[in-house]
Design an enzyme around this catalytic site. Sequence first.
Site, PDB file in Angstrom:
ATOM      1  N   SER A  92       2.171  -0.795   8.287  1.00 39.50           N
ATOM      2  CA  SER A  92       1.975  -0.038   7.050  1.00 39.50           C
ATOM      3  C   SER A  92       1.667   1.435   7.273  1.00 39.50           C
ATOM      4  CB  SER A  92       0.847  -0.666   6.228  1.00 39.50           C
ATOM      5  OG  SER A  92      -0.365  -0.706   6.969  1.00 39.50           O
ATOM      6  N   ASP A 382      -7.809   3.178   0.580  1.00 37.83           N
ATOM      7  CA  ASP A 382      -8.260   1.830   0.227  1.00 37.83           C
ATOM      8  C   ASP A 382      -9.141   1.334   1.376  1.00 37.83           C
ATOM      9  OD1 ASP A 382      -6.468   1.062   2.236  1.00 37.83           O
ATOM     10  OD2 ASP A 382      -4.930   0.365   0.848  1.00 37.83           O
ATOM     11  N   HIS A 385      -6.490   1.781   4.733  1.00 39.07           N
ATOM     12  CA  HIS A 385      -5.627   2.916   5.057  1.00 39.07           C
ATOM     13  C   HIS A 385      -6.266   4.264   4.733  1.00 39.07           C
ATOM     14  CE1 HIS A 385      -2.968  -0.570   4.124  1.00 39.07           C
ATOM     15  NE2 HIS A 385      -2.381  -0.177   5.240  1.00 39.07           N
TER      16      HIS A 385
END
Length: 409
Positions: A92, A382, A385
Amino acid sequence: MMKYNIISCPKLFRCVLFLPLFFIFFVASARRLEQVPEPSPRSAPAPKPKPSPSPGPTPAPEPKPCPCPSPGPAPSRPRNTTFPAIFAFGDSIVDTGNNDYITTLIKANFPPYGMNFPDGVPTGRFCNGKIPADFIAEFLGVKPTLPPYLKPGLTQEDLITGVSFASGGSGFDPLTPIVVSAIPMSNQLTYFQEYIEKVKGFVGKEKAEHIISKSLSIVIAGSDDLANTYYGTHAEELLYDINSYTSYMASSAASFAMQLYESGARKIGFIGISPIGCIPIQRTTRGGLKRKCADEINVAAQLFNTKLSRSLHSVAQTLKNATLVYIDIYALFAHMIQNPKEYGFDEIDRGCCGTGMVELGPLCNQFTSLLCSNVSSYMFWDSYHPTERAYRILTKKFIEIDMSPFYDK
């Protein structure tokens, strides 16, 4: 093996959080052992050995102070060096939206994700704005953002100048993407080879090979292997101790590097794991009531980084006309956490979205999650990340310090 204490709230919370995934991991592991031929010593380590008296890796030394990298103009690069394209592989951290086009719960194509991206559009990036794949392309003068390979309607120019093949939730351990239905690293490589054939159709074989060989390929993975597969569900602890598991990860990464080279890539950089024991969700689940950094995971990250660096160095000695390097991000990331004021951050132990302690993916949404008042003062977006601003600082420093091996002499 870990001994669970039923009266320990943090451990009970982790049990409840990961129990639904444990059975799937266990079955997947069993099927893998039954169906896959026994790997060679180079591709994977032996099954979990008996515990050794070794205390593990020595924690990284305290990083030396460095000036606060301002998120200002992009760093300059030598005029005689150009990268026709940028390619990103991994998880990600560099997934610019591929998970939008597959069946998985690991998505970020809804608000408030993307609130600071151009036009405020959620694109599948796990951030409030741009991510490292975008900044690398921008800072090297290739293009403002790096599109996901699976996005429909990409133009010839979009493709020729590079794309991301990464998928949130993927990792060097083939088991890691199974539970979350992410794109395995092996499939990312298949997409890369498919991409090369498309480019050959656009510009011809000779020019396509030139583009691939002169472009920069960046690989970022491993965090999900440790945080989710090994320490999250504990499924791989049944097969490996942390020493053999990190060896397995490093071996898998080295194999991926070889396959990139065989596909035509000649400028390849692997970025190591950051101090993931200090990300908000790990503080919440493993840091106790005071939500301290999870030292065990940080030590494991350093152990993997050391093995990855050595493995890539060994592989690099066998490659002709190629640059294959390990890029450390651990020290700078740790320095930012230890000295947040130098970088303009007020909050480093929780994300901007919701409580910032557990929200990630679907839990970070516009219906149930309030946002912080000033996202630029937060290091994390978040619970997993970093924010766009943190990514910009990290990437800018990488371009300034670690890019020299890739420049044409």
